[in-house]
Design a protein around this motif. Structure first.
Motif, short mmCIF file in Angstrom:
data_model
loop_
_atom_site.label_atom_id
_atom_site.label_comp_id
_atom_site.label_asym_id
_atom_site.label_seq_id
_atom_site.Cartn_x
_atom_site.Cartn_y
_atom_site.Cartn_z
N SER A 1 15.01 60.80 77.54
CA SER A 1 15.13 59.35 77.50
C SER A 1 14.60 58.81 76.19
O SER A 1 13.74 59.43 75.54
CB SER A 1 14.36 58.73 78.68
N TYR A 2 15.10 57.63 75.80
CA TYR A 2 14.48 56.91 74.70
C TYR A 2 13.15 56.36 75.19
O TYR A 2 12.99 56.02 76.37
CB TYR A 2 15.37 55.76 74.22
N LYS A 3 12.19 56.21 74.29
CA LYS A 3 10.85 55.78 74.68
C LYS A 3 10.83 54.35 75.18
O LYS A 3 9.98 53.96 75.98
CB LYS A 3 9.89 55.94 73.50
N GLU A 4 11.77 53.51 74.72
CA GLU A 4 11.74 52.09 75.04
C GLU A 4 12.30 51.76 76.43
O GLU A 4 12.43 50.60 76.80
CB GLU A 4 12.54 51.31 74.00
N ILE A 5 12.61 52.78 77.25
CA ILE A 5 13.13 52.53 78.59
C ILE A 5 12.15 51.66 79.38
O ILE A 5 10.93 51.74 79.21
CB ILE A 5 13.39 53.86 79.32
N SER A 6 12.68 50.79 80.25
CA SER A 6 11.84 49.86 81.02
C SER A 6 10.90 50.63 81.94
O SER A 6 11.25 51.68 82.49
CB SER A 6 12.71 48.92 81.84
N ARG A 7 9.68 50.10 82.11
CA ARG A 7 8.68 50.73 82.96
C ARG A 7 8.59 50.06 84.33
O ARG A 7 8.08 50.64 85.27
CB ARG A 7 7.29 50.69 82.30
N LYS A 8 9.01 48.83 84.42
CA LYS A 8 8.90 48.08 85.67
C LYS A 8 10.25 47.47 86.03
O LYS A 8 11.10 47.26 85.18
CB LYS A 8 7.84 46.97 85.53
N GLY A 9 10.40 47.14 87.32
CA GLY A 9 11.63 46.48 87.75
C GLY A 9 12.44 47.35 88.68
O GLY A 9 11.95 48.30 89.28
N GLY A 10 13.75 47.02 88.77
CA GLY A 10 14.65 47.72 89.69
C GLY A 10 15.21 48.99 89.10
O GLY A 10 14.53 49.70 88.34
N PHE A 11 16.48 49.27 89.41
CA PHE A 11 17.08 50.54 89.02
C PHE A 11 17.28 50.67 87.52
O PHE A 11 17.60 51.75 87.03
CB PHE A 11 18.43 50.72 89.74
N ARG A 12 17.11 49.57 86.76
CA ARG A 12 17.27 49.69 85.31
C ARG A 12 16.19 50.60 84.69
O ARG A 12 16.35 51.08 83.57
CB ARG A 12 17.24 48.31 84.66
N CYS A 13 15.09 50.81 85.41
CA CYS A 13 14.04 51.70 84.89
C CYS A 13 14.06 53.07 85.57
O CYS A 13 13.17 53.88 85.36
CB CYS A 13 12.66 51.06 85.04
N PHE A 14 15.10 53.33 86.40
CA PHE A 14 15.25 54.63 87.04
C PHE A 14 16.10 55.51 86.13
O PHE A 14 17.20 55.13 85.72
CB PHE A 14 15.92 54.47 88.40
N PHE A 15 15.60 56.67 85.80
CA PHE A 15 16.29 57.55 84.86
C PHE A 15 17.71 57.86 85.33
O PHE A 15 17.95 58.15 86.50
CB PHE A 15 15.52 58.86 84.67
N GLY A 16 18.64 57.80 84.38
CA GLY A 16 20.04 58.06 84.67
C GLY A 16 20.80 56.83 85.09
O GLY A 16 22.03 56.86 85.13
N HIS A 17 20.10 55.73 85.39
CA HIS A 17 20.77 54.50 85.84
C HIS A 17 20.82 53.47 84.71
O HIS A 17 20.90 52.27 84.97
CB HIS A 17 20.06 53.94 87.06
N ASN A 18 20.75 53.92 83.46
CA ASN A 18 20.86 53.05 82.31
C ASN A 18 21.43 53.86 81.16
O ASN A 18 21.64 55.07 81.27
CB ASN A 18 19.48 52.47 81.94
N ASP A 19 21.71 53.18 80.03
CA ASP A 19 22.32 53.88 78.89
C ASP A 19 21.29 54.49 77.95
O ASP A 19 21.64 54.92 76.85
CB ASP A 19 23.23 52.92 78.12
N GLN A 20 20.04 54.52 78.38
CA GLN A 20 18.96 55.05 77.53
C GLN A 20 18.41 56.38 78.04
O GLN A 20 17.44 56.90 77.47
CB GLN A 20 17.82 54.03 77.44
N SER A 21 18.98 56.93 79.09
CA SER A 21 18.45 58.17 79.65
C SER A 21 19.58 59.02 80.22
O SER A 21 20.62 58.51 80.64
CB SER A 21 17.41 57.87 80.75
N TRP A 22 19.34 60.34 80.25
CA TRP A 22 20.30 61.32 80.75
C TRP A 22 19.54 62.26 81.69
O TRP A 22 18.57 62.91 81.28
CB TRP A 22 20.90 62.12 79.59
N MET A 23 19.95 62.33 82.95
CA MET A 23 19.16 63.07 83.94
C MET A 23 20.00 64.07 84.73
O MET A 23 21.12 63.76 85.17
CB MET A 23 18.48 62.11 84.92
N LEU A 24 19.41 65.26 84.92
CA LEU A 24 19.96 66.26 85.83
C LEU A 24 19.18 66.16 87.13
O LEU A 24 17.96 66.35 87.15
CB LEU A 24 19.82 67.66 85.25
N SER A 25 19.86 65.85 88.22
CA SER A 25 19.22 65.72 89.53
C SER A 25 19.39 67.03 90.30
O SER A 25 20.51 67.50 90.49
CB SER A 25 19.86 64.56 90.31
N CYS A 26 18.27 67.62 90.72
CA CYS A 26 18.29 68.92 91.38
C CYS A 26 17.70 68.81 92.78
O CYS A 26 16.61 68.24 92.96
CB CYS A 26 17.49 69.95 90.59
#
Length: 552
Positions: A450-475
């Motif tokens: 993820s980029y460091k500037e990803i949101s820390r608080k709030g709804g799904f916008r700060c959940f990894f993979g649910h924004n354009d600033q992070s890429w997540m593998l869910s296992c």
């Protein structure tokens, strides 16, 4: 030699300097009057006085008799010393360790004492060899880094290694903050690390040989390309002289395209050659450091230097090059010969085909590493940032493992902390070519960058993979998927408990692998990264993730 012996005999074993107002005590040893008075003053409470050198005791306090002979000897030797100063190479220069007890111009130190935390020249070192008071002091090679061998918490000598936190500690640390940790002596850990160093040294040699082989192959490809390009130009000129004037313009265009392709490929190959040669140079330099480190006798310096030398250099990825030994423009020449027999109304069509064939002549190379051994050459050491960890996540093993906990952790307030989801970011930002592996357990985890500037608080916008600033593998134990910008892609390949992540920031490549006996590609991203990427994890209830330490 006579001067050196004389200087030893007129040095005070207390201040380690030339005697000042020398006095003798009953046992025959001489000291500066102020030095011996200070020692006896401290023993007034007990009423028993002793010689600092031979430890002979006296009752009552001895009378101090001024030594006229020694006084004259000191004065004479001082004059002699001024007239016959040591050669310049005995004095400390840039990069040398200075004697802490020399006055005026400092002599080179030959030894450092871990008991005194000081360095000594030959003259000032003699009391450590002669006086029983210094018998238990440990002398090591002269060093300017003595303070780094002392525990900052207890001011004790570092002589134990904590494997849990991967750091050198003192004996008091083992019963304090490192209690119940896996600890061994520095000597034992050095032996273990020495074996790893030997393996690393051998692999370093193998990498050098591999790079040199690639250089040789690339040079052969360049030579073949040049010869074939030259031959194609010459053949095309011979053929085009037979053509009518109406196709001379197209003949010129073909020459230009061949030359342009040759120039482009040669330029690209020369760039690869330069980078490979730089990599070999850097590898040789690191290999020299590894060799030098393997022979050092200072265990603490070895252990403190080991981690930094284990860190793989951040080379730009230059995968193995597949060379075709006969790179040729022959098919161009054949097409030109065929075109000669064609009528003018099909000339343009045939020339377009020729242009396309010219551009296919290139030196082939692999896109990215294939075997796990090749991936390990880009391995990096990562840790997690406690300032970002959700309060239900417990960090351990030197901030390399994160575990979900139903007990709220006592983290201090910090603006970087995630407050909504069970997430944590890594401490290190990545912008080169990197590879790391993690091991997960439990029912469900997320491995991401993820980029460091990803949101820390709030709804799904700060959940990894649910924004354009992070890429997540869910296992999970039942399925595996990839998420980015709130889009999910199901992965049909079964994911093992060990996941490998390969990042080539400049090329915009991010790959996730299932690591077992073989490496199985789970998902690959091809994009453009605009900022450094930070690794991290999302950990569900009852799950944990650990960053593995990889040996190259």
């Amino acid at each position: 030699m006579k001067t050196a012996v004389a200087m030893d005999s007129i040095c005070c074993s207390i201040c380690l300097d030339v005697l000042k107002d020398p006095v003798a005590i009953p046992c025959g040893h001489s000291y500066c009057i102020d030095c011996i008075k200070g020692c006896f003053d401290q023993e007034d409470i007990k009423g028993i006085y002793s010689c600092p050198q031979c430890r002979q005791t006296f009752i009552p306090r001895p009378v101090l008799n001024r030594s006229t002979v020694l006084t004259e000897l000191v004065e004479n030797l001082k004059k002699t010393r001024l007239q016959a100063a040591p050669p310049d190479h005995y004095y400390a220069g840039p990069g040398d360790v200075e004697c802490d007890f020399c006055t005026g111009r400092k002599l080179k130190a030959v030894k450092s004492c871990l008991g005194c935390l000081a360095s000594y020249c030959e003259t000032h070192l003699q009391p450590h060899y002669e006086s029983p008071a210094f018998k238990k002091h440990k002398l090591v090679q002269a060093s300017t880094q003595l303070q780094q061998k002392i525990c900052s918490h207890h001011d004790k000598l570092l002589e134990v290694y904590c494997r849990t936190d991967q750091q050198c500690i003192c004996l008091l640390c083992t019963i304090d903050e490192h209690k119940s940790h896996d600890t061994v002596s520095a000597v034992v850990e050095r032996t273990d690390k020495q074996e790893q160093l030997c393996v690393k040294h051998q692999k370093s040699q193998n990498r050098i040989q591999k790079k040199e082989k690639e250089i040789q192959g690339l040079r052969q490809a360049v030579d073949s390309l040049k010869r074939s390009a030259q031959a194609a130009v010459e053949d095309s000129e011979r053929i085009f002289t037979e053509l009518i004037r109406s196709i001379e313009r197209r003949h010129s265009e073909l020459k230009e395209k061949i030359r342009a392709q040759e120039k482009a490929e040669v330029s690209r190959a020369e760039g690869l050659l330069e980078k490979l040669e730089q990599d070999v140079s850097e590898l040789r330099r690191r290999d020299v450091e590894l060799e030098k480190l393997s022979h050092t006798g200072d265990h603490i310096q070895f252990l403190q230097s080991f981690q930094s030398l284990c860190v793989s250099p951040g080379f730009e990825v230059l995968p193995s090059i597949t060379v075709y030994p006969h790179v040729s423009f022959d098919h161009v020449k054949k097409s030109v010969s065929k075109m000669k027999d064609q009528v003018l109304n099909v000339c343009k069509k045939e020339m377009d085909k020729i242009y396309r064939k010219v551009t296919t002549v290139e030196i082939k190379q692999c896109d990215q590493p294939i075997s796990r051994e090749e991936f390990l050459t880009y391995s990096c050491q990562l840790t997690l940032d406690p300032n970002t960890a959700h309060q239900n996540l417990c960090l351990s093993e030197g901030n390399r493992k994160v575990t979900w906990s139903n007990k709220v952790q006592s983290y201090p307030d910090h603006p970087d902390r995630f407050t909504t989801f069970y997430q944590v970011l890594g401490r290190e930002g990545l912008s080169g070519v990197c590879y790391w592996e993690v091991e997960w357990s439990g029912e469900w985890v997320g491995v991401f960058v993820s980029y460091k500037e990803i949101s820390r608080k709030g709804g799904f916008r700060c959940f990894f993979g649910h924004n354009d600033q992070s890429w997540m593998l869910s296992c999970s134990t039942s399925r595996c998927s990839f998420l980015h910008n709130n889009n999910s892609i199901d992965i049909r390949v079964r994911c093992s408990s060990r996941v490998g992540v390969y990042l080539d920031h400049r090329a915009g490549t991010l790959s996730f692998y299932s690591v077992s006996d073989t490496m199985t590609l789970l998902h690959r991203v091809q994009t453009t990264f605009t900022q450094p990427l930070y690794p991290g994890f999302w950990v569900n209830v009852g799950s944990s993730v650990k960053i593995l330490t990889l040996i190259q």
